[in-house]
Each structure stands twice: as structure tokens, then as C-alpha cells.
Design an enzyme around this catalytic site. Structure first.
Site, PDB file in Angstrom:
ATOM      1  N   GLU A  94      15.233   5.727  17.097  1.00 21.02           N
ATOM      2  CA  GLU A  94      13.978   6.498  17.121  1.00 21.02           C
ATOM      3  C   GLU A  94      14.246   7.947  17.539  1.00 21.02           C
ATOM      4  O   GLU A  94      13.537   8.860  17.116  1.00 21.02           O
ATOM      5  CB  GLU A  94      12.953   5.842  18.047  1.00 21.02           C
ATOM      6  CG  GLU A  94      12.515   4.423  17.645  1.00 21.02           C
ATOM      7  CD  GLU A  94      12.069   4.273  16.192  1.00 21.02           C
ATOM      8  OE1 GLU A  94      11.556   5.253  15.617  1.00 21.02           O
ATOM      9  OE2 GLU A  94      12.246   3.177  15.616  1.00 21.02           O
TER      10      GLU A  94
ATOM     11  N   GLU B  58      15.130   8.290   7.460  1.00 20.90           N
ATOM     12  CA  GLU B  58      15.939   7.138   7.867  1.00 20.90           C
ATOM     13  C   GLU B  58      17.420   7.520   7.969  1.00 20.90           C
ATOM     14  O   GLU B  58      18.148   6.978   8.794  1.00 20.90           O
ATOM     15  CB  GLU B  58      15.712   5.996   6.874  1.00 20.90           C
ATOM     16  CG  GLU B  58      15.924   4.615   7.422  1.00 20.90           C
ATOM     17  CD  GLU B  58      15.056   4.289   8.643  1.00 20.90           C
ATOM     18  OE1 GLU B  58      15.492   3.450   9.434  1.00 20.90           O
ATOM     19  OE2 GLU B  58      13.960   4.880   8.812  1.00 20.90           O
TER      20      GLU B  58
HETATM   21 ZN    ZN Z   1      13.660   4.143  11.208  1.00 18.87          ZN
END
Ligand code: ZN
Length: 500
Positions: free
Chosen positions: A266, A295
Site C-alpha cells: 500500500e 499496481e
Molecule cells: Zn495493489
């Protein structure tokens, strides 16, 4: 410049919408982190009101005519950056304004019904109870693509593009095919190895200690706690923007390193957000490109950095100190192996970075077939189970462990899964490029200095906002289109020496 007034007016409107979105984000963060059980109804009313105001602001007719005038009269006179602002504002505007109000209401209603149906169906491990809702979600997904001028055969592409601008199923297919061909035998080789990680010496690490450790780690890799924070929620996430970045983690007794790695993950998202120029928030110059690039940032920090030797050389002494762990309890090599444990698991979110990609390839394959009509919803569980055996060598013991495990389809979130795997590929490509440009970087990690990596990502990725789409950005930074080869090489280099 002729249109400078219109541009200023547009940016002012976008800023307002962005402020509103930040309020919605904050209220929704609070819902997942703090909300007392008895206040759920009140919160639903608040969210509905905010959504209504947001819809009104973002479909405002004056916003539409501003865009028209900037596109028609002044397009050629706009600078590159202004064109980015107009293009991205148009994309956002059309995504909402082209949908009839009646459709939006129908979609919202189905979403909450489908979510509850999915929860119950998963509890009972009974896909048939969820199937009619999935049928309707797929119909709505095709209908929505239609409002944006996409034929039925291009509906899946529309949803992929929503998450990752510029990407299409046909471009993803060969990438996943090549990845699959390399991954299936690699996973076999690793899971058949007699060498196994043993996390039992880490079971019961104090939550207080974990909290301290993850705060020290995330701070050192660059998260700015003066404009962000970390809390606890059921599913870890990162929300907010550069001005105020909220991330969450969770502490799981049976997976003692989960809180650490999910926090680093995160933080990767958070660093991307914190790297957006605050003066451009709300416009295409101050926003993430899409899910795959997002991502790639979280995966790069979590995997390439956080599961690497240099990272552990620096942090291991502190880890042992906080938890009072001697090397007789767990050796350095065992600790490193535990941080890099590979184990077949039927559940995607419980999977490691090697097998995870196969879970995504499975979902992409099935989504594609649901959209192109070669797979009926009623046949989905059988198709899921068969593909799970082919890819992972695992047959889920029931629908809850198989086709019902993810929440995404209940919310009509199609075309989202591929981003996870594309993100892994992009992270590996970036990592290759980073090591070519800064070959001695990992020596700095061993001393706890991650600043040069962050500065590189800031310049090449974070500060670019939405100037380039997913593929164009990857090509600009790495000199290559998205390709699975660097990911396969990285996984072999990291895991084969550990397990074979
Ligand atoms: Zn993620």
C-alpha cells in the site's frame, strides 16, 4: 493564447470536482476504518447525497460546453499539457454524461442487490444463488459499453480500457499466454521442492511490535506521514491523493508477515499518489495513469525491494530487536525463505507473487469468454474448476473457494483483474531498467537508503500524471512494450536458488 480563459475555467471546475471526490474518499475511508455499527444507515444517506452532488457537478452542462469549445476552436493552440488536461477531462465527462440517469439508478440498485446475493451465496458455497445477478451484471456491462459507442464484441475492451487506458484484450492475450507457458513449469518446480518455508517461529509476533516495525519501514522507504497515515481495516487499501494519503493494513495471526508486506504494498500505491504534483490535483497532470501502472508501483516496492536480500540485510537486525527473536529461533536464511514463501493456494489474495499471476490468467480467460459468448454463466463454476486444475494443479473444494471467492464481479467490475498481472510485468520491466541505470542501487538499500529509487520513480512515473497511456508510458521509460520476459526472469532468478 486565445483559450486561456476557458482553460482556467476548466481547471477551476476540475479542482472543485476533485475536492468533492476527496471528501467522498475520506467518508468512505472512515466507513471502512472507524464507522460504528449502528451508524451504517446514516452513512449510506450521506454517501448517497455526496454521490448525487458529485454526479451533478461532473455532468454540468457548462463543463460540457467548455470542453466543446476547447476541443473545436482551440485544440491546435493548446500546449501539450493543456491537451492532456482537456483529453482526460473529456474522458471523465463522457464516462458519466453519456449514461442515462435511469441506467445509473438501475446499476446502483443492482450493485447492492448483487453484493448481498454474492455474500450469501459465498457463505452457502452455492454459485446458483449468485448466477442470475452475474447475468444481469454482464448485461449491464454490455449496455454501458453500448452507450459509449462500443459494439457488443468490444464491450470487454471498454471495461479493460476503463482501468488501463489504451489496453485491449487482444493485446493482453499473447502476454498472458507467454507468461502462462513459463510460469506453470516454474511453479511445479518450486512446489515439488522438498525445501519449505516454516513461518511457525513467527506466529504470535506482537501486534504492537508489528505496528512499530511497519511504521519504521514505510517511513524509511519514503512515505510522508505529515500528509498521510496508516490504519487498520478488514481489507488493506490505499485511498486519498497527494494532499492526504490514507492507507490501511491488517494483522493476521496465521500469516505473521502479512501486515508488513501489505503495508509495503500500500505504501507503493501511496508513494505514487504522494508523487503527484499537488498543484495539478484533479487534472490529467496530477493523477495516476491507471490500475496497471498503480499496481506496478505497489508490486515493485513489495516484491522487488521488500522481498529482496538487501532490504532484509538492513532491516533484519531491527526486526529481531523489536520481536526479541534470536537466530536460534529462526535463522537468517529461514527468515528470508519465509518472506519468499511459495505455496499453492486456491484463494487469490492468499497467494504469493509467483502463483498469483496464474490466478489472474484464470480470471482473464473466463471474463473474456463470458463477454465473447463462448461461456455461459451457468457453466462458469465447471470452467473455473477445470482451469484451476490446468493452471495451478488445484481443484477448489467448493464454489466459495473457487468461483465465488472474489467480490469484483458482484460489483460489475470486469476488466479489472488483468491490471494486477500487467502491474507485475511492468514492475519487473521497470526493475530491469532501474538496475541498468543504477547498477549499485542495492548497495544503498543495504544501508537503508531508498531515496535514489524513489527519486527515479518520481521523475519517470509519478510526475508524468496521465500524459501517456499505460503502454506508451512503459515504452517511454523502459524502451519496450509490455512483455512478460523480465517478470519470468526475475521470478526464476529469485525463487530457483531458494527452492531448487
Ligand atoms: Zn495493489
Amino acid at each position: 493564447m486565445k483559450n486561456s480563459n476557458a482553460t482556467t475555467e476548466l481547471v477551476a471546475k476540475l479542482r472543485r470536482i476533485n475536492q468533492l471526490e476527496s471528501v467522498i474518499g475520506l467518508v468512505s475511508w472512515d466507513e471502512q476504518v472507524n464507522l460504528p455499527e449502528g451508524s451504517v444507515g446514516r452513512r449510506a444517506d450521506q454517501m448517497a447525497l455526496l454521490a448525487e452532488i458529485h454526479h451533478r457537478e461532473s455532468t454540468d452542462a457548462t463543463l460540457g460546453s467548455l470542453l466543446d469549445s476547447l476541443e473545436v476552436e482551440g485544440g491546435a493552440e493548446l500546449s501539450f499539457d493543456e491537451q492532456v488536461v482537456v483529453r482526460e477531462a473529456r474522458r471523465d465527462f463522457d464516462r458519466v454524461a453519456k449514461l442515462p440517469a435511469e441506467f445509473v439508478a438501475r446499476k446502483a440498485a443492482l450493485e447492492s442487490q448483487a453484493y448481498h446475493a454474492w455474500e450469501l451465496a459465498r457463505e452457502d458455497a452455492d454459485f446458483s444463488a449468485f448466477a442470475p445477478f452475474l447475468e444481469r451484471q454482464l448485461d449491464l456491462a454490455r449496455e454501458e459499453a453500448g452507450y459509449h459507442g462500443h459494439t457488443e464484441s468490444a464491450a470487454y475492451d471498454f471495461h479493460i480500457d476503463t482501468n488501463d487506458p489504451g489496453m485491449k484484450a487482444a493485446a493482453i492475450e499473447p502476454l498472458f499466454a507467454e507468461l502462462r507457458a513459463g510460469l506453470v513449469p516454474l511453479v511445479r518446480e518450486i512446489v515439488d521442492s522438498p525445501i519449505k518455508a516454516d513461518s511457525s517461529p513467527l506466529i504470535g509476533l506482537s501486534v504492537e511490535g508489528q505496528r512499530t516495525f511497519l511504521k519504521e519501514v514505510t517511513e524509511r522507504i519514503g512515505f510522508d506521514y505529515s500528509r498521510g497515515r496508516v490504519d487498520v481495516s478488514v481489507h488493506p487499501f490505499c485511498s486519498g491523493d497527494a494532499a492526504d494519503t490514507r492507507m490501511t493494513t491488517r494483522f493476521m495471526g496465521h500469516a505473521p508477515l502479512e501486515a508488513l508486506f501489505s503495508s509495503i504494498h500500500e505504501t507503493g500505491h501511496g508513494l505514487y499518489e504522494q508523487g503527484q504534483p499537488i498543484e495539478h490535483l484533479g487534472t490529467g497532470l496530477g493523477r495516476a495513469v491507471g490500475m496497471a501502472i498503480h499496481e506496478s508501483q505497489s508490486r515493485l516496492w513489495e516484491n522487488q525491494v521488500g522481498r529482496g536480500r538487501p532490504f532484509w540485510r538492513f532491516f533484519e537486525p531491527r526486526f529481531r530487536e523489536i520481536f526479541g527473536l534470536g537466530t536460534d529461533g529462526i535463522s537468517s536464511d529461514q527468515l528470508f525463505l519465509t518472506a519468499n514463501e511459495v505455496k499453492l493456494h486456491p484463494i487469490r489474495v492468499e497467494s504469493d507473487e509467483v502463483t498469483y499471476n496464474l490466478h489472474i490468467i484464470l480470471r482473464f480467460e473466463l471474463e473474456k469468454r463470458l463477454f465473447d459468448g463462448t461461456l455461459e454463466v451457468s457453466d462458469l463454476p465447471d470452467a473455473w474448476n477445470a482451469l484451476s486444475v490446468e493452471l495451478l494443479g488445484l481443484s477448489p473444494k467448493n464454489d466459495a473457494e473457487g468461483v465465488l471467492q472474489d467480490v469484483h464481479w458482484s460489483g460489475g467490475d470486469f476488466g479489472y483483474f488483468p491490471s494486477y498481472c500487467l502491474g507485475n510485468m511492468i514492475a519487473a520491466q521497470l526493475w530491469d531498467r532501474i538496475n541498468v541505470e543504477m547498477p549499485d542501487l542495492e548497495r544503498e538499500f543495504e544501508k537503508g537508503d531508498f531515496s535514489r529509487l524513489l527519486a527515479w520513480l518520481r521523475e519517470k512515473i509519478h510526475h508524468q500524471g496521465q500524459r501517456y497511456d499505460t503502454m506508451a508510458l512503459v515504452r517511454r521509460v523502459t524502451g519496450q512494450m509490455i512483455t512478460p520476459a523480465p517478470l519470468l526472469r526475475y521470478l526464476r532468478d529469485r525463487y530457483l536458488p531458494l527452492y531448487c
